[in-house]
Structure formats: structure tokens, C-alpha cells
Scaffold this motif. Structure first.
Motif, PDB file in Angstrom:
ATOM      1  N   ALA A   1       0.857  -1.181   0.000  1.00 41.35           N
ATOM      2  CA  ALA A   1       0.000   0.000   0.000  1.00 41.35           C
ATOM      3  C   ALA A   1       0.898   1.237   0.000  1.00 41.35           C
ATOM      4  O   ALA A   1       1.727   1.410   0.899  1.00 41.35           O
ATOM      5  CB  ALA A   1      -0.902  -0.014   1.232  1.00 41.35           C
ATOM      6  N   VAL A   2       0.745   2.087  -1.042  1.00 37.01           N
ATOM      7  CA  VAL A   2       1.649   3.221  -1.231  1.00 37.01           C
ATOM      8  C   VAL A   2       0.867   4.448  -1.675  1.00 37.01           C
ATOM      9  O   VAL A   2      -0.126   4.329  -2.394  1.00 37.01           O
ATOM     10  CB  VAL A   2       2.708   2.901  -2.310  1.00 37.01           C
ATOM     11  N   ARG A   3       1.361   5.639  -1.271  1.00 38.16           N
ATOM     12  CA  ARG A   3       0.793   6.862  -1.824  1.00 38.16           C
ATOM     13  C   ARG A   3       1.825   7.968  -1.862  1.00 38.16           C
ATOM     14  O   ARG A   3       2.789   7.973  -1.097  1.00 38.16           O
ATOM     15  CB  ARG A   3      -0.459   7.303  -1.083  1.00 38.16           C
ATOM     16  N   VAL A   4       1.609   8.881  -2.789  1.00 35.82           N
ATOM     17  CA  VAL A   4       2.339  10.144  -2.850  1.00 35.82           C
ATOM     18  C   VAL A   4       1.318  11.196  -2.431  1.00 35.82           C
ATOM     19  O   VAL A   4       0.394  11.496  -3.189  1.00 35.82           O
ATOM     20  CB  VAL A   4       2.893  10.427  -4.263  1.00 35.82           C
ATOM     21  N   PRO A   5       1.440  11.701  -1.214  1.00 41.75           N
ATOM     22  CA  PRO A   5       0.411  12.607  -0.685  1.00 41.75           C
ATOM     23  C   PRO A   5       0.476  14.000  -1.299  1.00 41.75           C
ATOM     24  O   PRO A   5       1.479  14.386  -1.904  1.00 41.75           O
ATOM     25  CB  PRO A   5       0.738  12.657   0.808  1.00 41.75           C
ATOM     26  N   GLU A   6      -0.598  14.743  -1.102  1.00 43.67           N
ATOM     27  CA  GLU A   6      -0.623  16.152  -1.490  1.00 43.67           C
ATOM     28  C   GLU A   6       0.013  17.021  -0.401  1.00 43.67           C
ATOM     29  O   GLU A   6       0.438  18.133  -0.677  1.00 43.67           O
ATOM     30  CB  GLU A   6      -2.064  16.628  -1.707  1.00 43.67           C
ATOM     31  N   HIS A   7       0.060  16.521   0.807  1.00 45.60           N
ATOM     32  CA  HIS A   7       0.546  17.317   1.928  1.00 45.60           C
ATOM     33  C   HIS A   7       2.029  17.652   1.715  1.00 45.60           C
ATOM     34  O   HIS A   7       2.873  16.764   1.711  1.00 45.60           O
ATOM     35  CB  HIS A   7       0.356  16.549   3.233  1.00 45.60           C
ATOM     36  N   PRO A   8       2.368  18.927   1.534  1.00 43.18           N
ATOM     37  CA  PRO A   8       3.744  19.279   1.188  1.00 43.18           C
ATOM     38  C   PRO A   8       4.755  18.949   2.278  1.00 43.18           C
ATOM     39  O   PRO A   8       5.903  18.615   1.988  1.00 43.18           O
ATOM     40  CB  PRO A   8       3.680  20.789   0.928  1.00 43.18           C
ATOM     41  N   GLN A   9       4.351  19.008   3.528  1.00 42.93           N
ATOM     42  CA  GLN A   9       5.281  18.739   4.620  1.00 42.93           C
ATOM     43  C   GLN A   9       5.687  17.265   4.639  1.00 42.93           C
ATOM     44  O   GLN A   9       6.857  16.942   4.847  1.00 42.93           O
ATOM     45  CB  GLN A   9       4.645  19.145   5.949  1.00 42.93           C
ATOM     46  N   VAL A  10       4.747  16.364   4.378  1.00 41.19           N
ATOM     47  CA  VAL A  10       5.070  14.938   4.323  1.00 41.19           C
ATOM     48  C   VAL A  10       6.026  14.678   3.157  1.00 41.19           C
ATOM     49  O   VAL A  10       7.000  13.922   3.291  1.00 41.19           O
ATOM     50  CB  VAL A  10       3.790  14.079   4.172  1.00 41.19           C
ATOM     51  N   ARG A  11       5.771  15.320   2.041  1.00 37.81           N
ATOM     52  CA  ARG A  11       6.641  15.129   0.882  1.00 37.81           C
ATOM     53  C   ARG A  11       8.042  15.680   1.146  1.00 37.81           C
ATOM     54  O   ARG A  11       9.045  15.068   0.763  1.00 37.81           O
ATOM     55  CB  ARG A  11       6.002  15.755  -0.351  1.00 37.81           C
ATOM     56  N   ARG A  12       8.131  16.824   1.825  1.00 39.91           N
ATOM     57  CA  ARG A  12       9.456  17.366   2.163  1.00 39.91           C
ATOM     58  C   ARG A  12      10.183  16.438   3.130  1.00 39.91           C
ATOM     59  O   ARG A  12      11.400  16.256   3.039  1.00 39.91           O
ATOM     60  CB  ARG A  12       9.328  18.776   2.752  1.00 39.91           C
TER      61      ARG A  12
END
Length: 194
Positions: free
Chosen positions: A119-130
Motif C-alpha cells: 500500500a503506497v501513496r504520494v500525498p498532497e501534503h507538502p510537509q510529508v513530501r518534504r
């Protein structure tokens, strides 16, 4: 979309500290689109076991990975079927978790659970991505709560529920979504959790 960690990001120092701690086996709480998440290095068995113990979650249920972008998931996407690659383009970034094939079992069974997909995702939340970018790869991400309890939506709830059991809490705001991510089978579009 590139989400760099730079000195211009107001939280850059805190993200760098969190990433360093995660690389050393730490477990952190951080805001996501809808609820607070717990994260760790998915290739550190002791850290993953800590998250499972903190939550009281059985390993066989599996955990979710979050990534900064699809490049961090090349090890799963390089040989993925066309349906999966199309779903990735359609659903990410966003609050959509896709079940990706892992025929080479590159992801530990502690993360995958007793499933043959991850189970995988690329979130929209910029802080999680950073945070994922600073860490250098995907992170385990699971709702910040004890098994059977409601996901936590406020940092004070995390302090009360977990206290010093965590290595840190990345301060920030939730993204405004009302529910955790949808879970989708990209092979046929089946919605497994709405």
C-alpha cells in the motif's frame, strides 16, 4: 511537482532534524491530509516493530508507505503493468493509496503484512513530501492512534496518547481532508476503502 527542503521552507530545520532521527531508527508523528501519521524507516525492522507495538497493530495487516514522488518508488514501478502506471498518473499526488505489486518482495513483510502487494501513496501534503525528500526515500505511514482507536487530529492528543514513546512530533497543520486516504486497487479501479 518538486517539493524541495530549502532554507526558505519555514520548517526546514525541523524536517532535517526529523529526517536525521528517522535515519537513526526514530519514530515520528507528523500531519497528513486528514489525520496525524506515525512514520519510520521501512527498511529498519526495529523501527517498524516499534510502530506496530505502539499501535498494538498485528504485523499481518500491513502498513502504508508514503513517498515524495514517483521516483522514490521506482523500485516498485519500474516493471509495473500499464494499468498501475496509469493509476499513478491519475491519482497522485493525492489522498489515494494504491496497492502496488511487489513480486521481488523488496518491501519487508513487516510493512507488506501477509499481502503480495504494498500500500503506497504520494500525498498532497507538502510537509510529508518534504520529510520523505529529506529522508531520501519512502517512509512507513500509519494513522497515529492505538489499534481500534480514532485517528488523532491534534498534537495535544498525540502528547497525551504517546508521551515520550515517540522520538518527535513534526509540528504542522493537517491538510483539511475529512477522512483518511482512499485505498484503490489500480489493476481494476476497485475502491477498497472510501
Amino acid at each position: 511537482m518538486e517539493v524541495p527542503v530549502t532554507a526558505q521552507s519555514p520548517d526546514w530545520w525541523h524536517i532535517e532534524q526529523a529526517a536525521d532521527s528517522l535515519m537513526a531508527g526514530g519514530v515520528w508523528a507528523y500531519p497528513t491530509e486528514a489525520v496525524w501519521g506515525l512514520g519510520c524507516d521501512p527498511w529498519d525492522p526495529e523501527a517498524v516493530e516499534r510502530i506496530l507495538a505502539l499501535k498494538g497493530r498485528p504485523w499481518h495487516k500491513g502498513l502504508i508507505l508514503v513517498a515524495a514522488d514517483t521516483q522514490q518508488l521506482d523500485f516498485l514501478l519500474a516493471d509495473a503493468p500499464e494499468e498501475v502506471r496509469k493509476a499513478v498518473d491519475d491519482y497522485w499526488p493525492g489522498a489515494n493509496t494504491l496497492l502496488l505489486p511487489d513480486p521481488g518482495e523488496r518491501v519487508s513483510s513487516l510493512v507488506r503484512g501477509d499481502h503480495d502487494r504494498v500500500a503506497v501513496r504520494v500525498p498532497e501534503h507538502p510537509q510529508v513530501r518534504r520529510l520523505c525528500r529529506a529522508f531520501g526515500g519512502p517512509l512507513v505511514s500509519t494513522s497515529c492512534n492505538r489499534a481500534g482507536g480514532s485517528p488523532l487530529r491534534w498534537s495535544w492528543q498525540i502528547h497525551r496518547a504517546f508521551g515520550s514513546e515517540l522520538d518527535g512530533i513534526l509540528t504542522g497543520a493537517l491538510g483539511g481532508a475529512r477522512r483518511p486516504s482512499r485505498i484503490i486497487d489500480p489493476m481494476d479501479g476497485t475502491l477498497l476503502r472510501d
